[in-house]
Design a protein around this motif. Structure first.
Motif, PDB file in Angstrom:
ATOM      1  N   LEU A   1       0.860  -0.976   0.119  1.00  0.00           N
ATOM      2  CA  LEU A   1      -0.103   0.078  -0.024  1.00  0.00           C
ATOM      3  C   LEU A   1       0.836   1.071  -0.030  1.00  0.00           C
ATOM      4  O   LEU A   1       0.658   2.171  -0.865  1.00  0.00           O
ATOM      5  CB  LEU A   1      -0.926  -0.154   1.240  1.00  0.00           C
ATOM      6  CG  LEU A   1      -2.115  -0.986   1.097  1.00  0.00           C
ATOM      7  CD1 LEU A   1      -2.799  -0.933   2.697  1.00  0.00           C
ATOM      8  CD2 LEU A   1      -3.047  -0.579   0.114  1.00  0.00           C
ATOM      9  N   VAL A   2       1.811   1.230   0.895  1.00  0.00           N
ATOM     10  CA  VAL A   2       2.750   2.411   1.198  1.00  0.00           C
ATOM     11  C   VAL A   2       3.533   2.737  -0.219  1.00  0.00           C
ATOM     12  O   VAL A   2       3.784   3.719  -0.851  1.00  0.00           O
ATOM     13  CB  VAL A   2       3.424   2.523   2.236  1.00  0.00           C
ATOM     14  CG1 VAL A   2       4.302   3.675   2.354  1.00  0.00           C
ATOM     15  CG2 VAL A   2       2.707   2.534   3.290  1.00  0.00           C
ATOM     16  N   THR A   3       3.909   1.592  -0.952  1.00  0.00           N
ATOM     17  CA  THR A   3       4.873   1.700  -2.203  1.00  0.00           C
ATOM     18  C   THR A   3       4.291   2.219  -3.154  1.00  0.00           C
ATOM     19  O   THR A   3       4.443   3.217  -3.977  1.00  0.00           O
ATOM     20  CB  THR A   3       5.572   0.228  -2.543  1.00  0.00           C
ATOM     21  OG1 THR A   3       6.214  -0.154  -1.383  1.00  0.00           O
ATOM     22  CG2 THR A   3       6.399   0.351  -3.648  1.00  0.00           C
ATOM     23  N   PHE A   4       2.867   1.665  -3.474  1.00  0.00           N
ATOM     24  CA  PHE A   4       1.845   2.142  -4.468  1.00  0.00           C
ATOM     25  C   PHE A   4       1.689   3.778  -4.056  1.00  0.00           C
ATOM     26  O   PHE A   4       1.663   4.499  -5.009  1.00  0.00           O
ATOM     27  CB  PHE A   4       0.615   1.514  -4.525  1.00  0.00           C
ATOM     28  CG  PHE A   4      -0.364   2.201  -5.471  1.00  0.00           C
ATOM     29  CD1 PHE A   4      -0.332   1.913  -6.795  1.00  0.00           C
ATOM     30  CD2 PHE A   4      -1.397   2.886  -4.938  1.00  0.00           C
ATOM     31  CE1 PHE A   4      -1.096   2.409  -7.773  1.00  0.00           C
ATOM     32  CE2 PHE A   4      -2.313   3.290  -5.926  1.00  0.00           C
ATOM     33  CZ  PHE A   4      -2.119   3.240  -7.395  1.00  0.00           C
ATOM     34  N   PHE A   5       1.180   4.396  -2.875  1.00  0.00           N
ATOM     35  CA  PHE A   5       1.497   5.567  -2.567  1.00  0.00           C
ATOM     36  C   PHE A   5       2.538   6.297  -2.904  1.00  0.00           C
ATOM     37  O   PHE A   5       2.332   7.500  -3.659  1.00  0.00           O
ATOM     38  CB  PHE A   5       1.286   5.828  -0.906  1.00  0.00           C
ATOM     39  CG  PHE A   5       0.471   6.995  -0.449  1.00  0.00           C
ATOM     40  CD1 PHE A   5       0.575   7.992  -1.237  1.00  0.00           C
ATOM     41  CD2 PHE A   5      -0.421   6.893   0.620  1.00  0.00           C
ATOM     42  CE1 PHE A   5      -0.090   9.260  -0.633  1.00  0.00           C
ATOM     43  CE2 PHE A   5      -1.174   7.933   1.030  1.00  0.00           C
ATOM     44  CZ  PHE A   5      -1.187   9.089   0.417  1.00  0.00           C
TER      45      PHE A   5
END
Length: 526
Positions: free
Chosen positions: A317-321
Motif C-alpha cells: 500500500l505505501v509503495t503504491f502511495f
C-alpha cells in the motif's frame, strides 16, 4: 469483506468509558479485538492511551514535541539536496559559467543523489534495527557533511582543474548527500512515531515533510543570493548542527529497547520524553501500547516476519502511495522548478517565483500538520490528490492549447500556469505531501519497523530518481503537455484507489494498527 469495508475497518473509533479495571489488564486484554461483525472493539486501556493526551502535563507535551523537532532537524538536509539543482543548474548552464555542462550532465547532477539514496535507506534500516534509531540519526551527518563540502570545494576549484574532474567530484558529493538522505528519511519518521502519543503522532510525524519544505525554501533562498559553491558550504552546517542537538536531547526510542528485551532502558527512555515525575504505573501502562510491541508468538527471524501478510500488505500500500506521489509532478517541480516556470511562458521572474512557491509550500505544510489532528488520513488523501491532479491537468491543457495556436494575449491567460502551480502546491502540500511519510512511521509491525521503513524509503527514492531522470526524456517524447497529463492522471486516479484500500490510522495506537493487519486475514480481508 468488500474493499470499502476494508478501507473503513479502522475508520470510526468507538466511544468508551474509562475504568479502574485497565490497571489490572494483562497484555492479552490490551490487544485490539475484532468481533464476528468485522468491527473493531478496543479495550478500555486502549481508550486510556488514545485519550491519554488529556492527562499529559504541559511539561510532558513540551518534551514530546521537543524530541520530535530535534529528530527532524536533520531532515532539512533533504530539502536542501532537492532544491540545489533547481537554482544551480541554470547558473551552471549559463554562457559565462566556468563549469561547462550539457543537458545530460545537468540531469545527472539533479538525479544522481536520488540514485544513491536507496543504498542509504537499506543501510539506515540496518542501523535502526541493530544499533538503534538515535544511532542512525547521528550517523547520517557524516555523509551529508562530506557531500556538501565536496560539492563546494569542486565549485571553487573549477578554474584550476579539468571540467571532467570537477563534474566527477560533484557527482560523488551528490551521491554522498543522497546516501545520508536515505538514512535520514526513514530514521527521523520512525523515531518520531515511536516517541509520540496517538493524538499527536500524525502532526509530529508530519514535521519531517515540514522540514523538507523548510529545506527547499532555504535552498531556493540561498541559491538566489549566493554563488552555488557557497550554497553548498552553508548547507553543510544544517546536518552538522542537528547532530549536536540530537546527542544532547534525544534518548533511544522505547520501542527499540523493547525489541531488544531491555525493558528498564525502555521505561527510562519513555520517561525522558514524557514527564520525569510520572509514576512508574503510568509509564508502564503507556509502554505496553506506545511501541506497538506485543507478546504474540511469531516468527523469530526478521526475514521470516517480513514474509507475513501483516508486513507485505502495508508495504504494498505505501509503495503504491509513493509511486503516485513521485510521479505526480512534485519531484520535477522541486528539482527543475526554475526551468519549468520558464517553460510555461508566464511572464514572471523564475527565481522569485521559485522562492514564492517554496514559501507557499512551507505555509501549507504547517496547516497540513494541524489538519492531521482533526481530519482522517483517507479523506485528506482523496481530497488532496484529486485537487492537485486537476491543477496539473489544467497546466498541461493550457500548454497544449498554446501549442495548437489556441492562445491569447489576455493577462489571465498568460498567468494561468502560475495559478495552476499555486493551486497544485496548496492542494498537494495540505495532504498528499505529508501522508505517505506519516504512514511509513506508523503502519508497520514494531519488530521490523526499522527494516520496512528503510525498504519503503528505498522504494520512494528509487521512484524519485526515476521521476527526475526521466523528466527530460518525457519532455522530448511526450512534450510538456503530455508529460504533465501523465503526472495529473497518476495522482488523481491513485488517490481514489488509495482511498478505497487504505485503512484509517488517525487516533489509533501503534499496537492497534499492527493488530489490524494481523487480524485482517482471519476476517476475510486478504
Amino acid at each position: 469483506m468488500s474493499l470499502q469495508a476494508h478501507g473503513t475497518f479502522l475508520h470510526d473509533p468507538e466511544l468508551f468509558s474509562e475504568s479502574s479495571a485497565h490497571l489490572k489488564m494483562n497484555c492479552e486484554e490490551r490487544r485490539v479485538s475484532f468481533g464476528a461483525d468485522g468491527k473493531k472493539h478496543p479495550s478500555e486501556s486502549d481508550a486510556f492511551i488514545s485519550k491519554g493526551i488529556q492527562r499529559n502535563t504541559s511539561r510532558s507535551s513540551f518534551r514530546e514535541i521537543r524530541a520530535a523537532v530535534v529528530a527532524n532537524l536533520a531532515v532539512i538536509h533533504l530539502g536542501l539536496m532537492f532544491s540545489f539543482s533547481a537554482m544551480t543548474l541554470p547558473e551552471m548552464k549559463a554562457a559565462d559559467s566556468i563549469l561547462r555542462i550539457n543537458d545530460d550532465q545537468a540531469s545527472w547532477i539533479a538525479s544522481i543523489a536520488s540514485l544513491a539514496t536507496p543504498p542509504g535507506c537499506l543501510f539506515g534500516a540496518y542501523l535502526m534495527d541493530q544499533r538503534g534509531r538515535k544511532y542512525a540519526l547521528v550517523f547520517l551527518s557524516v555523509p551529508c557533511v562530506l557531500g556538501w563540502l565536496s560539492v563546494g570545494f569542486a565549485g571553487l576549484a573549477t578554474s584550476h582543474v579539468s571540467n571532467d574532474l570537477t563534474l566527477y567530484i560533484i557527482y560523488c558529493g551528490r551521491m554522498l548527500q543522497g546516501f545520508g538522505t536515505g538514512i535520514a528519511a526513514g530514521s527521523a519518521r520512525v523515531y518520531t512515531s515511536e516517541t509520540s502519543t496517538p493524538y499527536r503522532r500524525g502532526t509530529l510525524t508530519s514535521l519531517a515533510s515540514l522540514a523538507i519544505s523548510l529545506g527547499v525554501l532555504i535552498g531556493y533562498s540561498l541559491g538566489a543570493l549566493f554563488y552555488w559553491p557557497y550554497v553548498a558550504f552553508l548547507s553543510a552546517g544544517i546536518p552538522l548542527s542537528a547532530v549536536f542537538l540530537q546527542i544532547i536531547f534525544l534518548p533511544e526510542t522505547p520501542t527499540w529497547y523493547l525489541t531488544q528485551k531491555r525493558r528498564n532502558e525502555a521505561r527510562a527512555a519513555l520517561q525522558w520524553v514524557r514527564d520525569p515525575e510520572s509514576s512508574a504505573q503510568e509509564i508502564d501502562q503507556e509502554l505496553a501500547h506506545l511501541g506497538g510491541v506485543t507478546d504474540d508468538a511469531g516468527p523469530t527471524s526478521k526475514w521470516a516476519e517480513l514474509k507475513q501478510p501483516s508486513a507485505l500488505k502495508p508495504l504494498a500500500l505505501v509503495t503504491f502511495f509513493f509511486y503516485t506521489y513521485q510521479f505526480s509532478g512534485i519531484a520535477v517541480l522541486t528539482f527543475y522548478n526554475v526551468q519549468i516556470i520558464e517553460s510555461t511562458g508566464a511572464q514572471v521572474d523564475a527565481d522569485q517565483a521559485a522562492v514564492g512557491f517554496a514559501v507557499l509550500r512551507l505555509f501549507c505544510n504547517v496547516i497540513g500538520c494541524y489538519l492531521m489532528t482533526i481530519c482522517d488520513r483517507r479523506t485528506m488523501t482523496i481530497a488532496s490528490g484529486v485537487a492537485s491532479g486537476a491543477a496539473v491537468l489544467s497546466l498541461a491543457t493550457h500548454n497544449y492549447l498554446n501549442t495548437i495556436a489556441v492562445a491569447s494575449d489576455d493577462w489571465l491567460w498568460r498567468h494561468l500556469p502560475i495559478f495552476c502551480l499555486v493551486s497544485f502546491y496548496i492542494s498537494y502540500s495540505l495532504g498528499y505531501l505529508l501522508i505517505p511519510w506519516v504512514l511509513t512511521g506508523e503502519i508497520y509491525p514494531a519488530r521490523i519497523r526499522g527494516l520496512l521503513g528503510g525498504i519503503t524509503v528505498c522504494f520512494a527514492h528509487s521512484l524519485l530518481f526515476a521521476a527526475v531522470k526521466s523528466f527530460p526524456f518525457l519532455l522530448e517524447n511526450l512534450g510538456f503537455h503530455g508529460t504533465f497529463w501523465f503526472y495529473g492522471c497518476n495522482v488523481a486516479v491513485g488517490s481514489v484507489i488509495l482511498f478505497i484500500l487504505l485503512p484509517e490510522t488517525r487516533g489509533r495506537t501503534l499496537l492497534q494498527i499492527e493488530s489490524y493487519f494481523k487480524k485482517a486475514r482471519s476476517n476475510g480481508v486478504y
